[in-house]
Design an enzyme around this catalytic site. Structure first.
Site, PDB file in Angstrom:
ATOM      1  N   ASP A 103     -19.545  -8.652  56.975  1.00 30.25           N
ATOM      2  CA  ASP A 103     -20.566  -7.632  57.202  1.00 30.25           C
ATOM      3  C   ASP A 103     -21.447  -7.443  55.972  1.00 30.25           C
ATOM      4  O   ASP A 103     -22.662  -7.388  56.054  1.00 30.25           O
ATOM      5  CB  ASP A 103     -19.912  -6.293  57.603  1.00 30.25           C
ATOM      6  CG  ASP A 103     -18.800  -5.862  56.639  1.00 30.25           C
ATOM      7  OD1 ASP A 103     -18.430  -6.634  55.735  1.00 30.25           O
ATOM      8  OD2 ASP A 103     -18.280  -4.742  56.813  1.00 30.25           O
ATOM      9  N   ASP A 106     -20.661  -6.818  48.480  1.00 35.97           N
ATOM     10  CA  ASP A 106     -20.996  -5.787  47.500  1.00 35.97           C
ATOM     11  C   ASP A 106     -20.675  -6.358  46.109  1.00 35.97           C
ATOM     12  O   ASP A 106     -21.460  -7.123  45.562  1.00 35.97           O
ATOM     13  CB  ASP A 106     -20.162  -4.543  47.863  1.00 35.97           C
ATOM     14  CG  ASP A 106     -20.493  -3.309  47.046  1.00 35.97           C
ATOM     15  OD1 ASP A 106     -21.337  -3.386  46.154  1.00 35.97           O
ATOM     16  OD2 ASP A 106     -19.891  -2.245  47.288  1.00 35.97           O
ATOM     17  N   VAL A 156     -24.043   2.151  52.713  1.00 36.40           N
ATOM     18  CA  VAL A 156     -24.628   2.127  54.051  1.00 36.40           C
ATOM     19  C   VAL A 156     -23.557   2.257  55.137  1.00 36.40           C
ATOM     20  O   VAL A 156     -22.377   1.995  54.906  1.00 36.40           O
ATOM     21  CB  VAL A 156     -25.482   0.854  54.277  1.00 36.40           C
ATOM     22  CG1 VAL A 156     -26.692   0.855  53.356  1.00 36.40           C
ATOM     23  CG2 VAL A 156     -24.660  -0.424  54.086  1.00 36.40           C
ATOM     24  N   ARG A 168     -18.769   3.038  62.679  1.00 33.10           N
ATOM     25  CA  ARG A 168     -18.913   1.600  62.941  1.00 33.10           C
ATOM     26  C   ARG A 168     -19.676   1.323  64.231  1.00 33.10           C
ATOM     27  O   ARG A 168     -20.255   0.262  64.416  1.00 33.10           O
ATOM     28  CB  ARG A 168     -17.532   0.933  63.064  1.00 33.10           C
ATOM     29  CG  ARG A 168     -16.687   0.961  61.802  1.00 33.10           C
ATOM     30  CD  ARG A 168     -15.515   0.008  61.951  1.00 33.10           C
ATOM     31  NE  ARG A 168     -14.475   0.198  60.953  1.00 33.10           N
ATOM     32  CZ  ARG A 168     -14.475  -0.374  59.744  1.00 33.10           C
ATOM     33  NH1 ARG A 168     -15.476  -1.149  59.377  1.00 33.10           N
ATOM     34  NH2 ARG A 168     -13.478  -0.163  58.907  1.00 33.10           N
TER      35      ARG A 168
HETATM   36  P1  IMP Z   1     -16.795  -6.064  47.874  1.00 35.99           P
HETATM   37  O1  IMP Z   1     -17.101  -5.056  46.787  1.00 35.99           O
HETATM   38  O2  IMP Z   1     -17.836  -7.133  47.939  1.00 35.99           O
HETATM   39  O3  IMP Z   1     -15.409  -6.606  47.706  1.00 35.99           O
HETATM   40  O4  IMP Z   1     -16.866  -5.277  49.247  1.00 35.99           O
HETATM   41  C1  IMP Z   1     -15.676  -5.019  49.922  1.00 35.99           C
HETATM   42  C2  IMP Z   1     -15.833  -4.292  51.212  1.00 35.99           C
HETATM   43  O5  IMP Z   1     -16.274  -2.981  50.939  1.00 35.99           O
HETATM   44  C3  IMP Z   1     -16.810  -4.829  52.232  1.00 35.99           C
HETATM   45  O6  IMP Z   1     -16.307  -5.875  53.017  1.00 35.99           O
HETATM   46  C4  IMP Z   1     -17.002  -3.578  53.086  1.00 35.99           C
HETATM   47  O7  IMP Z   1     -15.944  -3.438  53.995  1.00 35.99           O
HETATM   48  C5  IMP Z   1     -16.939  -2.484  52.042  1.00 35.99           C
HETATM   49  N1  IMP Z   1     -18.278  -2.044  51.649  1.00 35.99           N
HETATM   50  C6  IMP Z   1     -19.014  -2.459  50.596  1.00 35.99           C
HETATM   51  N2  IMP Z   1     -20.195  -1.829  50.559  1.00 35.99           N
HETATM   52  C7  IMP Z   1     -20.211  -0.982  51.636  1.00 35.99           C
HETATM   53  C8  IMP Z   1     -21.174  -0.053  52.147  1.00 35.99           C
HETATM   54  O8  IMP Z   1     -22.279   0.146  51.617  1.00 35.99           O
HETATM   55  N3  IMP Z   1     -20.811   0.608  53.285  1.00 35.99           N
HETATM   56  C9  IMP Z   1     -19.607   0.439  53.893  1.00 35.99           C
HETATM   57  N4  IMP Z   1     -18.683  -0.429  53.446  1.00 35.99           N
HETATM   58  C10 IMP Z   1     -18.990  -1.129  52.324  1.00 35.99           C
HETATM   59 MG    MG Z   2     -15.517  -5.553  55.250  1.00 34.80          MG
END
Ligand code: IMP
Ligand code: MG
Length: 178
Positions: A103, A106, A156, A168
């Site tokens: 999805d 981050d 978001v 969701r």
């Molecule tokens: P990461 O920091 O790239 O490991 O992101 C891990 C997970 O955090 C993502 O797969 C999402 O499930 C969640 N996430 C990151 N940014 C957002 C956001 O802005 N809204 C909701 N979930 C987020």
């Molecule tokens: Mg995720």
């Protein structure tokens, strides 16, 4: 739709449904072109990717299979630290072309862990597709092969993404009101 309140936070409209669908289409078109003559496995990372995954696959015109995984993290012993496990992958992926569907990317921590686990399984290729990408938050060097759209470093909600498990089911994207 206007402001949405979930628990202690308010969210305002951010990206409309038709803009999201344009981004989904763009990713599908690229994948259709790049994988011509191949039969990839689309590997959705639950829970967040379910809506993007479903819309993306409707625009894929390749022969393909689908599968879903989930990242589970738990504390091991003091010597092993946090253990990350990819649950749900039952099939043999050796020799296969894998497209991981996320999805949002981050910091990139989750993606890197998933990639490391999959990299040991002798797939022919592993590529990453994400609907949303936060370039200002990304801390890793791994290439993200397909990106629907870049967004600023803000929280978001909607179109699969949650706040504390909720939101969701929204068909468009909202952003946390500062
Ligand atoms: P990461 O920091 O790239 O490991 O992101 C891990 C997970 O955090 C993502 O797969 C999402 O499930 C969640 N996430 C990151 N940014 C957002 C956001 O802005 N809204 C909701 N979930 C987020
Ligand atoms: Mg995720």
């Amino acid at each position: 739709m206007s402001t949405i309140t979930i628990k202690d936070k308010s969210f305002v409209p951010f990206i409309e449904e038709d803009k999201l669908q344009d981004a989904v289409k763009k990713v599908a078109d690229q994948i259709n072109k790049d994988y011509k003559g191949k039969q990839p496995i689309f590997l959705g990372v639950l829970n967040g990717s379910f809506m993007f995954f479903s819309d993306l696959l409707k625009s894929i015109d390749l022969p393909c299979t689908v599968s879903f995984v989930k990242m589970a993290s738990y504390e091991g012993t003091s010597s092993t630290g946090t253990i990350n496990e990819l649950i749900g992958l039952s099939e043999d992926i050796s020799g296969k072309d894998i497209i991981v569907v996320e999805d949002i990317v981050d910091t990139g921590n989750t993606l890197e862990k998933i990639y490391q686990i999959l990299a040991d399984k002798n797939a022919n290729s592993i590529k990453i597709a994400t609907l949303l990408y936060k370039p200002e938050a990304y801390k890793k060097s791994h290439t993200i092969d397909y990106v629907g759209m870049d967004i600023p470093n803000a929280f978001v909600l909607g179109y699969g993404l949650d706040y504390d498990g909720l939101g969701r089911n929204l068909s468009s994207l909202f952003v946390l009101k500062e």
